[in-house]
Design a protein around this motif. Structure first.
Motif, short mmCIF file in Angstrom:
data_model
loop_
_atom_site.label_atom_id
_atom_site.label_comp_id
_atom_site.label_asym_id
_atom_site.label_seq_id
_atom_site.Cartn_x
_atom_site.Cartn_y
_atom_site.Cartn_z
N ALA A 222 -8.72 6.61 -4.07
CA ALA A 222 -7.93 6.80 -4.58
C ALA A 222 -7.41 5.67 -5.37
O ALA A 222 -7.59 6.46 -6.85
N ALA A 223 -7.78 5.08 -5.72
CA ALA A 223 -7.59 3.63 -6.56
C ALA A 223 -8.69 3.42 -7.65
O ALA A 223 -9.09 2.32 -8.37
N GLY A 224 -9.88 4.15 -7.48
CA GLY A 224 -11.60 3.45 -7.39
C GLY A 224 -12.31 2.85 -7.08
O GLY A 224 -13.13 2.03 -7.62
N GLY A 225 -12.14 2.17 -5.51
CA GLY A 225 -13.23 1.47 -5.60
C GLY A 225 -11.84 -0.01 -5.18
O GLY A 225 -11.13 0.10 -5.68
N PHE A 226 -12.16 -1.01 -4.01
CA PHE A 226 -11.50 -1.83 -3.43
C PHE A 226 -10.96 -2.95 -4.47
O PHE A 226 -10.64 -3.45 -4.82
N GLY A 227 -12.24 -2.64 -5.59
CA GLY A 227 -11.89 -3.71 -6.56
C GLY A 227 -10.93 -3.32 -7.38
O GLY A 227 -9.67 -4.51 -7.97
N ASN A 228 -10.46 -2.58 -7.73
CA ASN A 228 -8.89 -2.31 -8.19
C ASN A 228 -8.06 -2.45 -7.42
O ASN A 228 -7.11 -2.66 -8.33
N ILE A 229 -7.51 -2.88 -6.78
CA ILE A 229 -7.06 -2.62 -5.51
C ILE A 229 -6.72 -3.94 -5.36
O ILE A 229 -5.89 -4.84 -5.75
N LEU A 230 -7.69 -5.22 -5.32
CA LEU A 230 -7.31 -6.51 -5.13
C LEU A 230 -7.38 -7.19 -6.79
O LEU A 230 -6.61 -7.71 -6.78
N ALA A 231 -7.21 -6.21 -7.83
CA ALA A 231 -6.74 -6.44 -9.61
C ALA A 231 -6.00 -6.20 -9.97
O ALA A 231 -5.67 -6.62 -10.63
N TYR A 232 -5.42 -5.03 -8.88
CA TYR A 232 -3.08 -4.64 -8.99
C TYR A 232 -3.26 -5.38 -9.56
O TYR A 232 -3.01 -6.37 -8.31
N ARG A 233 -2.32 -5.30 -9.72
CA ARG A 233 -0.76 -6.60 -10.15
C ARG A 233 0.37 -5.51 -11.23
O ARG A 233 0.49 -5.05 -11.65
N PRO A 234 1.70 -5.68 -9.93
CA PRO A 234 2.72 -4.90 -10.32
C PRO A 234 3.38 -5.72 -11.63
O PRO A 234 2.89 -6.82 -11.12
N ASN A 235 4.42 -4.80 -11.95
CA ASN A 235 5.45 -5.00 -12.73
C ASN A 235 5.75 -6.05 -12.42
O ASN A 235 7.27 -5.97 -11.44
N LEU A 236 6.11 -7.09 -12.57
CA LEU A 236 7.35 -8.44 -12.25
C LEU A 236 7.80 -8.65 -13.39
O LEU A 236 9.11 -9.54 -13.09
N GLU A 237 8.39 -8.28 -14.52
CA GLU A 237 9.14 -8.94 -15.83
C GLU A 237 10.84 -8.06 -15.04
O GLU A 237 10.58 -7.44 -13.94
N GLY A 238 11.10 -9.04 -14.63
CA GLY A 238 12.69 -9.37 -14.48
C GLY A 238 12.90 -9.68 -12.62
O GLY A 238 14.32 -9.92 -12.37
N VAL A 239 11.41 -9.85 -12.61
CA VAL A 239 11.49 -10.95 -11.37
C VAL A 239 11.08 -12.07 -10.77
O VAL A 239 10.85 -12.66 -11.65
N THR A 240 12.44 -12.79 -10.39
CA THR A 240 11.90 -14.19 -9.77
C THR A 240 10.49 -14.73 -9.26
O THR A 240 10.60 -13.66 -7.94
N THR A 241 9.39 -15.63 -9.40
CA THR A 241 8.59 -15.39 -8.75
C THR A 241 8.70 -16.88 -8.28
O THR A 241 8.98 -18.29 -8.98
N TYR A 242 7.92 -17.57 -7.11
CA TYR A 242 8.02 -18.55 -6.30
C TYR A 242 6.79 -19.55 -6.10
O TYR A 242 5.60 -18.99 -7.10
N SER A 243 5.93 -20.24 -6.40
CA SER A 243 5.30 -21.39 -5.92
C SER A 243 4.46 -20.56 -4.82
O SER A 243 4.50 -19.62 -4.26
N PRO A 244 3.32 -20.39 -4.75
CA PRO A 244 2.20 -19.70 -3.97
C PRO A 244 2.38 -20.45 -2.63
O PRO A 244 2.29 -19.42 -1.62
N ILE A 245 2.53 -22.17 -2.64
CA ILE A 245 2.96 -22.05 -1.54
C ILE A 245 4.37 -21.45 -0.62
O ILE A 245 4.54 -21.00 0.49
N LEU A 246 4.92 -21.61 -1.42
CA LEU A 246 6.39 -21.11 -1.57
C LEU A 246 6.10 -19.52 -0.11
O LEU A 246 6.78 -19.17 0.33
N VAL A 247 5.41 -18.46 -1.14
CA VAL A 247 5.44 -17.56 -0.85
C VAL A 247 5.30 -17.00 0.24
O VAL A 247 5.31 -16.30 1.12
N TYR A 248 3.94 -18.34 0.19
CA TYR A 248 3.18 -17.78 2.04
C TYR A 248 3.90 -18.62 2.50
O TYR A 248 4.50 -17.36 4.34
N LEU A 249 5.17 -19.47 3.08
CA LEU A 249 5.45 -19.27 3.84
C LEU A 249 7.13 -18.61 3.92
O LEU A 249 7.09 -18.02 5.01
#
Length: 493
Positions: A222-249
């Motif tokens: 449905a996504a047109g391939g696994f590559g499209n799923i891996l490349a997908y990024r949701p709309n993060l406007e107005g969303v607080t983001t954190y450092s990758p290490i902290l997100v992992y935790l």
């Protein structure tokens, strides 16, 4: 000579309790559900543990959690890896905390007693087995009943309008009927205990492979391939983001928090293991493979569905409901319902029943405990908690913050203070002739101090905005802090 060989064989299999010892203990008034399991009473092999936890991974709330992870700023590939990494942490906790149950055949309530004392075990046991378990049992039933509502509506569209404006404390008649039906099924499975659960998960396991791998294939196409799923990024406007290490935790903490209750009471299941190897291999493999499949399927299905329908859709039920293939919809919803039943039985109704039995050993046995817990889970009207999402997460974070410190103290006590030894004769003491020199009598003050300090710290973020991140890592902080404090208090003596 023969007895000596048998004793060595039992120890090699991780079983350190004799039939004669259990018969002696049973004369002290403990009901059968609390007694240690001897070798001939144990029936769970590694395959049982494998199917048990495989069926508990794929459930509706877990898919909803992954939808939230996608907004933390990590790429889909990193989220998949974080989920798999989390499974190793969960497996480690389950195996380590399950060893006492496997070796001595004792249930969680007695394992808790060996840590906190005869009186001290009541509070953490009540919080895990009654408050957390019953509340989760009700919430899981209600969440899954929404899937059942969709299923019934596919066969009987008019069902969704039954009762008109009827409202029972915030829920319509169709929803109340669906909840009652699913609640009843869960209670019946709980009454069946481990034997019924083993048969149930044995049927469920192959269906999980078929359904969720099939859903993943659909999503990738449905996504047109696994590559499209891996490349997908949701709309993060107005969303607080954190450092990758902290997100992992944060992801690891969230996954472990979901398993916090089962990891604390895992002795209720490992007491039935045929050998130590069975519980180690079965739990480790079941959780790891389960989460590998879940990581790929959950991310792929949610993103694939969002791409296909052109809207960000993080509710797996809505994605399935939009399918035009009725047999596929029916099969997927049935399996989602079955996985929720598996999770509810292993993580909620079984521990609740055992804890009620432990609190009132002469009046309540396991089956009575199931019925009492089931009734309470209905009476609290879990759909009311779902009306306010913020209050739900606050409640669950606080329960998780309690269980994390309990797990930390249990691990520290068994491995470093008791050095993996439990005196069953003292643990199952004669309640009418308590002895003050019994190591398990009363309250383990050091355990309470460590638990309370860790609890206060781990929930501080719920009340102090500048410490909000502490609550996002509540289990990790609570478990680690209580572990360190308890060892400091015990080993300095």
């Amino acid at each position: 000579m023969e007895t000596g060989k048998k004793g060595i064989a039992l120890l090699e299999k991780g079983i350190d309790v004799s039939t004669g010892e259990v018969e002696k203990i049973s004369q002290r008034g403990y009901n059968e559900d609390l007694l240690p399991k001897t070798e001939d009473q144990r029936s769970m092999s590694w395959k049982n543990y494998f199917t048990l936890w495989m069926g508990s991974v794929h459930n509706i709330p877990n898919y909803a959690a992954v939808g939230g992870f996608l907004f933390l700023g990590l790429s889909p590939a990193n989220i998949m890896f974080a989920l798999v990494l989390s499974s190793l942490v969960v497996a480690g906790l389950m195996i380590l905390n399950g060893k006492a149950g496997a070796k001595y055949g004792i249930p969680f309530s007695m394992h808790l007693r060996s840590t906190y004392g005869t009186l001290g075990a009541k509070l953490p046991g009540f919080l895990r087995g009654i408050v957390a378990a019953i509340a989760w049992f009700g919430l899981q039933n209600y969440t899954a009943s929404l899937a059942l509502l969709i299923l019934i509506g596919k066969f009987w569209p008019g069902f969704l309008t039954l009762g008109g404006n009827f409202n029972f404390f915030g829920i319509g008649l169709p929803g109340l009927i669906a909840f009652t039906i699913f609640w009843g099924i869960n209670v019946l499975i709980g009454l069946g205990g481990g034997k019924v659960l083993n048969k149930f998960t044995a049927i469920l396991n192959p269906l999980i492979y078929v359904v969720f791998i099939g859903m993943t294939v659909w999503a990738i196409n449905a996504a047109g391939g696994f590559g499209n799923i891996l490349a997908y990024r949701p709309n993060l406007e107005g969303v607080t983001t954190y450092s990758p290490i902290l997100v992992y935790l944060m992801i690891i903490n969230s996954v472990v928090a979901v398993w916090a209750a089962p990891s604390s009471s895992v002795a209720d299941f490992t007491q039935n293991t045929k050998s130590m190897k069975d519980q180690v291999f079965g739990q480790g493999l079941g959780l790891f493979i389960g989460y590998v499949i879940f990581a790929v399927s959950s991310v792929s299905i949610l993103i694939g569905g969002s791409i296909y329908y052109g809207v960000e859709e993080w509710n797996v039920l809505n994605i399935v409901n939009n399918w035009g293939n009725l047999p596929a919809v029916i099969l997927c919803i049935i399996v989602l319902l079955m996985t929720t039943i598996s999770t509810n039985a292993t993580g909620n109704i079984v521990p609740a029943a055992y804890q009620l039995s432990a609190l009132f050993p002469k009046k309540i046995n396991y089956k009575k405990g199931v019925l009492i817990a089931g009734v309470i889970s209905y009476v609290i009207m879990p759909w009311k908690l779902m009306e306010n999402q913020e209050s739900i997460y606050t409640f669950l974070n606080m329960i998780g913050a309690v269980i994390g410190p309990v797990v930390g103290v249990m691990l520290a006590q068994y491995y470093f203070v008791a050095k993996q030894k439990i005196n069953l004769d003292d643990l199952y003491m004669d309640e009418e002739n308590n002895k003050s020199n019994n190591a398990y009598y009363g309250v383990n003050k050091a355990a309470y101090i460590a638990t309370i300090i860790a609890l206060v710290v781990s929930i501080s973020g719920e009340f102090i905005s500048s410490l909000k991140m502490v609550s996002s890592l509540s289990f990790i902080i609570g478990c680690g802090l209580s572990f360190a404090i308890y060892l400091l208090l015990k080993l300095k003596k």
